[in-house]
Design a protein around this motif. Sequence first.
Motif, PDB file in Angstrom:
ATOM      1  N   LYS A   1       0.855  -1.180   0.000  1.00 30.39           N
ATOM      2  CA  LYS A   1       0.000   0.000   0.000  1.00 30.39           C
ATOM      3  C   LYS A   1       0.897   1.237   0.000  1.00 30.39           C
ATOM      4  O   LYS A   1       1.674   1.444   0.913  1.00 30.39           O
ATOM      5  CB  LYS A   1      -0.914   0.009   1.219  1.00 30.39           C
ATOM      6  CG  LYS A   1      -1.872   1.191   1.272  1.00 30.39           C
ATOM      7  CD  LYS A   1      -2.635   1.261   2.592  1.00 30.39           C
ATOM      8  CE  LYS A   1      -3.526   0.066   2.807  1.00 30.39           C
ATOM      9  NZ  LYS A   1      -4.364   0.229   4.031  1.00 30.39           N
TER      10      LYS A   1
ATOM     11  N   GLU B   1      -5.946  -4.971  -0.755  1.00 30.26           N
ATOM     12  CA  GLU B   1      -5.731  -3.766   0.053  1.00 30.26           C
ATOM     13  C   GLU B   1      -6.797  -2.712  -0.242  1.00 30.26           C
ATOM     14  O   GLU B   1      -7.420  -2.711  -1.313  1.00 30.26           O
ATOM     15  CB  GLU B   1      -4.352  -3.173  -0.221  1.00 30.26           C
ATOM     16  CG  GLU B   1      -3.192  -4.085   0.123  1.00 30.26           C
ATOM     17  CD  GLU B   1      -3.023  -4.284   1.611  1.00 30.26           C
ATOM     18  OE1 GLU B   1      -3.580  -3.491   2.403  1.00 30.26           O
ATOM     19  OE2 GLU B   1      -2.323  -5.247   2.000  1.00 30.26           O
ATOM     20  N   GLN B   2      -6.982  -1.803   0.701  1.00 28.83           N
ATOM     21  CA  GLN B   2      -7.875  -0.667   0.498  1.00 28.83           C
ATOM     22  C   GLN B   2      -7.375   0.520   1.306  1.00 28.83           C
ATOM     23  O   GLN B   2      -6.533   0.366   2.194  1.00 28.83           O
ATOM     24  CB  GLN B   2      -9.313  -1.011   0.901  1.00 28.83           C
ATOM     25  CG  GLN B   2      -9.501  -1.290   2.386  1.00 28.83           C
ATOM     26  CD  GLN B   2     -10.954  -1.626   2.714  1.00 28.83           C
ATOM     27  OE1 GLN B   2     -11.651  -2.278   1.939  1.00 28.83           O
ATOM     28  NE2 GLN B   2     -11.416  -1.161   3.857  1.00 28.83           N
ATOM     29  N   ILE B   3      -7.885   1.699   0.992  1.00 26.68           N
ATOM     30  CA  ILE B   3      -7.468   2.910   1.691  1.00 26.68           C
ATOM     31  C   ILE B   3      -8.673   3.842   1.804  1.00 26.68           C
ATOM     32  O   ILE B   3      -9.547   3.852   0.936  1.00 26.68           O
ATOM     33  CB  ILE B   3      -6.299   3.604   0.949  1.00 26.68           C
ATOM     34  CG1 ILE B   3      -5.679   4.702   1.809  1.00 26.68           C
ATOM     35  CG2 ILE B   3      -6.748   4.149  -0.389  1.00 26.68           C
ATOM     36  CD1 ILE B   3      -4.372   5.251   1.235  1.00 26.68           C
ATOM     37  N   GLN B   4      -8.717   4.605   2.878  1.00 24.94           N
ATOM     38  CA  GLN B   4      -9.794   5.555   3.086  1.00 24.94           C
ATOM     39  C   GLN B   4      -9.250   6.967   2.888  1.00 24.94           C
ATOM     40  O   GLN B   4      -8.248   7.348   3.495  1.00 24.94           O
ATOM     41  CB  GLN B   4     -10.389   5.406   4.492  1.00 24.94           C
ATOM     42  CG  GLN B   4     -11.731   6.088   4.672  1.00 24.94           C
ATOM     43  CD  GLN B   4     -12.385   5.676   5.985  1.00 24.94           C
ATOM     44  OE1 GLN B   4     -11.707   5.358   6.952  1.00 24.94           O
ATOM     45  NE2 GLN B   4     -13.704   5.690   6.017  1.00 24.94           N
TER      46      GLN B   4
ATOM     47  N   SER C   1     -15.637  10.737   3.761  1.00 25.50           N
ATOM     48  CA  SER C   1     -14.517   9.909   3.322  1.00 25.50           C
ATOM     49  C   SER C   1     -14.977   8.970   2.223  1.00 25.50           C
ATOM     50  O   SER C   1     -16.178   8.710   2.061  1.00 25.50           O
ATOM     51  CB  SER C   1     -13.946   9.102   4.493  1.00 25.50           C
ATOM     52  OG  SER C   1     -14.903   8.185   4.986  1.00 25.50           O
ATOM     53  N   LEU C   2     -14.009   8.474   1.485  1.00 28.21           N
ATOM     54  CA  LEU C   2     -14.263   7.564   0.382  1.00 28.21           C
ATOM     55  C   LEU C   2     -13.301   6.386   0.503  1.00 28.21           C
ATOM     56  O   LEU C   2     -12.100   6.587   0.657  1.00 28.21           O
ATOM     57  CB  LEU C   2     -14.048   8.286  -0.951  1.00 28.21           C
ATOM     58  CG  LEU C   2     -14.300   7.499  -2.227  1.00 28.21           C
ATOM     59  CD1 LEU C   2     -15.784   7.169  -2.356  1.00 28.21           C
ATOM     60  CD2 LEU C   2     -13.833   8.294  -3.431  1.00 28.21           C
ATOM     61  N   THR C   3     -13.830   5.186   0.464  1.00 28.72           N
ATOM     62  CA  THR C   3     -12.992   3.986   0.535  1.00 28.72           C
ATOM     63  C   THR C   3     -12.651   3.517  -0.873  1.00 28.72           C
ATOM     64  O   THR C   3     -13.544   3.308  -1.694  1.00 28.72           O
ATOM     65  CB  THR C   3     -13.711   2.862   1.294  1.00 28.72           C
ATOM     66  OG1 THR C   3     -13.981   3.302   2.630  1.00 28.72           O
ATOM     67  CG2 THR C   3     -12.840   1.613   1.351  1.00 28.72           C
TER      68      THR C   3
ATOM     69  N   LYS D   1     -10.622   0.622  -3.096  1.00 29.07           N
ATOM     70  CA  LYS D   1     -10.126  -0.744  -3.003  1.00 29.07           C
ATOM     71  C   LYS D   1      -9.258  -1.082  -4.207  1.00 29.07           C
ATOM     72  O   LYS D   1      -9.422  -0.506  -5.286  1.00 29.07           O
ATOM     73  CB  LYS D   1     -11.299  -1.726  -2.915  1.00 29.07           C
ATOM     74  CG  LYS D   1     -12.197  -1.507  -1.708  1.00 29.07           C
ATOM     75  CD  LYS D   1     -13.359  -2.490  -1.713  1.00 29.07           C
ATOM     76  CE  LYS D   1     -14.283  -2.274  -0.522  1.00 29.07           C
ATOM     77  NZ  LYS D   1     -15.431  -3.213  -0.541  1.00 29.07           N
TER      78      LYS D   1
ATOM     79  N   ASP E   1     -10.232  -1.109  -8.179  1.00 29.13           N
ATOM     80  CA  ASP E   1     -11.157  -0.038  -8.578  1.00 29.13           C
ATOM     81  C   ASP E   1     -10.620   0.781  -9.748  1.00 29.13           C
ATOM     82  O   ASP E   1     -11.358   1.575 -10.341  1.00 29.13           O
ATOM     83  CB  ASP E   1     -11.432   0.908  -7.393  1.00 29.13           C
ATOM     84  CG  ASP E   1     -12.354   0.301  -6.352  1.00 29.13           C
ATOM     85  OD1 ASP E   1     -13.020  -0.713  -6.661  1.00 29.13           O
ATOM     86  OD2 ASP E   1     -12.423   0.850  -5.234  1.00 29.13           O
TER      87      ASP E   1
END
Length: 202
Positions: free
Chosen positions: A32, A49-52, A67-69, A71, A74
């Motif tokens: 990440k 993995e993902q991130i906010q 906020s926007l998640t 992944k 995407d």
Amino acid sequence: HRGQFVTPMAAVAGAVADTILLAMQQTESLRKIYINNGGDIALHLAPGEQIQIGIVPTLAVATPDASLTIKAGDGVGGIASSGWDGHSMSRGIADAVTVIAESAAVADVAATLIANHVNCADDSIERRPALELDPDTELGERLVTVRVGKLSPAAIKNALDCGEQYAWRLVEQGIIHGTILSLQGYKRTVGLPCKRQQWLRS
């Protein structure tokens, strides 16, 4: 963006973030990665993995209110924000425009252009030639926004309508994934994986 005025500097912060990200991706163990170059963000997410990401309603006080998640898978590699009261000059009146795209450079340019389109004519808006603010600017004598007073609901709707219409063109052309437009407490969401909003009060 051929056919409309845009300077090379509109992509520079995002392009720098993309370049640093590319170098860091040579380290295969990093799953990440995000490079935040003053709000222009390049990111890489390995499978699973993902991130906010925080979304700010105004660049003047950059405190997220949403906020926007994102992944892996995407197709998002860049996020950028623009607005009249940020680091760069704007021809529009958006408090903040946040764009999600395949790279930070693409998001950077798109955020600038969408923010320019969030616009209307109103006596509470003060504009000055860009050269008066920065003699080295590539914007020349084009008017840029230096103050936005309290707008009427009708003026806000008009400005957001113009920005939304242009943003949908970029989404439909596949240039960006989506964007969030903010102006004096009102928001529009365009193209992102959530309900399309119509002139909602935050």
